[in-house]
Design a protein around this motif. Structure first.
Motif, short mmCIF file in Angstrom:
data_model
loop_
_atom_site.label_atom_id
_atom_site.label_comp_id
_atom_site.label_asym_id
_atom_site.label_seq_id
_atom_site.Cartn_x
_atom_site.Cartn_y
_atom_site.Cartn_z
N VAL A 1 -13.62 83.35 68.73
CA VAL A 1 -12.56 82.81 68.71
C VAL A 1 -12.51 81.15 68.17
O VAL A 1 -11.69 80.72 67.50
CB VAL A 1 -11.90 82.91 70.08
N LEU A 2 -13.61 80.62 68.60
CA LEU A 2 -13.86 79.19 68.16
C LEU A 2 -14.04 79.25 66.82
O LEU A 2 -13.54 78.27 66.09
CB LEU A 2 -14.96 78.67 68.84
N ALA A 3 -14.59 80.14 66.23
CA ALA A 3 -14.84 80.24 64.52
C ALA A 3 -13.25 80.18 63.95
O ALA A 3 -13.02 79.73 62.90
CB ALA A 3 -15.59 81.28 64.22
N THR A 4 -12.56 81.29 64.55
CA THR A 4 -11.13 81.38 63.94
C THR A 4 -10.60 79.95 64.09
O THR A 4 -9.55 79.47 63.18
CB THR A 4 -10.35 82.44 64.81
N LEU A 5 -10.43 79.31 65.31
CA LEU A 5 -9.71 78.09 65.31
C LEU A 5 -10.21 76.94 64.44
O LEU A 5 -9.50 76.21 64.03
CB LEU A 5 -9.96 77.55 66.80
N ALA A 6 -11.59 77.15 64.15
CA ALA A 6 -12.30 76.15 63.14
C ALA A 6 -11.46 76.34 61.69
O ALA A 6 -11.50 75.38 61.09
CB ALA A 6 -13.97 76.48 62.91
N VAL A 7 -10.94 77.58 61.34
CA VAL A 7 -10.36 77.73 60.33
C VAL A 7 -9.10 77.06 60.19
O VAL A 7 -8.77 76.16 59.33
CB VAL A 7 -10.08 79.27 59.91
N PHE A 8 -8.34 77.15 61.30
CA PHE A 8 -7.04 76.15 61.33
C PHE A 8 -7.22 74.95 61.19
O PHE A 8 -6.61 74.21 60.62
CB PHE A 8 -6.46 76.42 62.81
N LEU A 9 -8.22 74.20 61.78
CA LEU A 9 -8.55 72.84 61.45
C LEU A 9 -9.16 72.60 60.36
O LEU A 9 -8.70 71.53 59.66
CB LEU A 9 -9.80 72.66 62.71
N ALA A 10 -9.93 73.32 59.54
CA ALA A 10 -10.51 73.04 58.42
C ALA A 10 -9.44 73.24 57.28
O ALA A 10 -9.44 72.53 56.38
CB ALA A 10 -11.51 74.29 57.82
N TRP A 11 -8.34 74.11 57.72
CA TRP A 11 -7.47 74.25 56.53
C TRP A 11 -6.22 73.19 56.84
O TRP A 11 -5.02 73.47 56.45
CB TRP A 11 -6.85 75.68 56.25
#
Length: 244
Positions: free
Chosen positions: A20-30
């Motif tokens: 889940v944290l990895a998916t949230l990291a995508v939101f932040l990175a993009w």
């Protein structure tokens, strides 16, 4: 003997949040808005933990009036939420939505628990609460889709009969898709849960057939009742339907 259900400790449950944290990291990175999914995740966590305690209390109480109160609350909340697609008409359509969800979902729930399963006692929460939740949730979705679609069709000038029929078909699309996909694309939640708890896949399949019939009937009856009852509000004086 069925296998014992694997217990999940809180530290091991926390591991589920790593992807889940990895998916949230995508939101932040993009540079996407991470607040909405984060809020949804936190709300999910709080709601499920709370409902666990509530259900434990309800199942332990085993009182008929409490079970009825829970079912009425479910139906009432479903009837209210169903009108999120037409908020400007919420108060005018609320009674019709509540009746559609309560009657459409309640009749099918009663038939399933007292006719097919023959639950003893009739108010046994282990059966009525989860089945009631599934029934009213699908009735809610059908009413919501029907309300939005019939409003849209009427807004584009369609006569009532055409708008009603189109709205009913639209309301049934998710259920029909679920019927087509079950067992091929996905194993439904209840069937998966039973298999994980050690129930025979053959028995789990029978329960899932019951659930799918329950969902189809609840959605169809609720959508039809809503469309029939809400017509005076949505199309009060539209001619040309010849009483159909």
């Amino acid at each position: 003997m069925p296998d014992t259900v694997i217990a999940i400790s809180l530290p091991r449950l926390a591991l589920a949040f790593l992807p889940v944290l990895a998916t949230l990291a995508v939101f932040l990175a993009w540079t996407l808005d991470v607040r909405h999914p984060l809020y949804a995740l936190l709300r999910m966590l709080v709601q499920l933990l709370l409902v666990g305690y509530v259900l434990a209390y309800i199942f332990g109480a085993d009182t008929w009036w409490l079970i009825l109160l829970v079912l009425l609350f479910m139906a009432g909340a479903a009837g209210w939420i169903a009108l999120n697609t037409v908020p400007e008409l919420r108060w005018r359509l609320l009674a019709h939505s509540l009746v559609a969800v309560l009657v459409g979902g309640g009749v099918t729930l009663l038939f399933a628990t007292q006719g097919v399963l023959q639950v003893e006692p009739w108010y046994k929460p282990r059966y009525l609460v989860p089945l009631g939740g599934m029934t009213f949730a699908n009735a809610m979705t059908a009413v919501s889709l029907a309300a939005e679609r019939v409003r849209s069709e009427l807004g584009h000038g369609a006569p009532w009969i055409e708008a009603r029929n189109t709205a009913f078909q639209a309301a049934m699309i998710p259920v029909i898709n679920a019927l087509l996909a079950v067992g091929l694309v996905s194993l439904p939640g209840m069937m998966t849960g039973q298999i994980l708890s050690g129930v025979s896949p053959l028995l789990a399949a029978r329960y899932q057939v019951l659930i799918m019939c329950l969902i189809f009937a609840a959605a169809g009856l609720a959508a039809a009742l809503f469309l029939a009852g809400a017509r005076p509000v949505l199309a009060p004086r539209q001619p040309g339907d010849h009483g159909h």
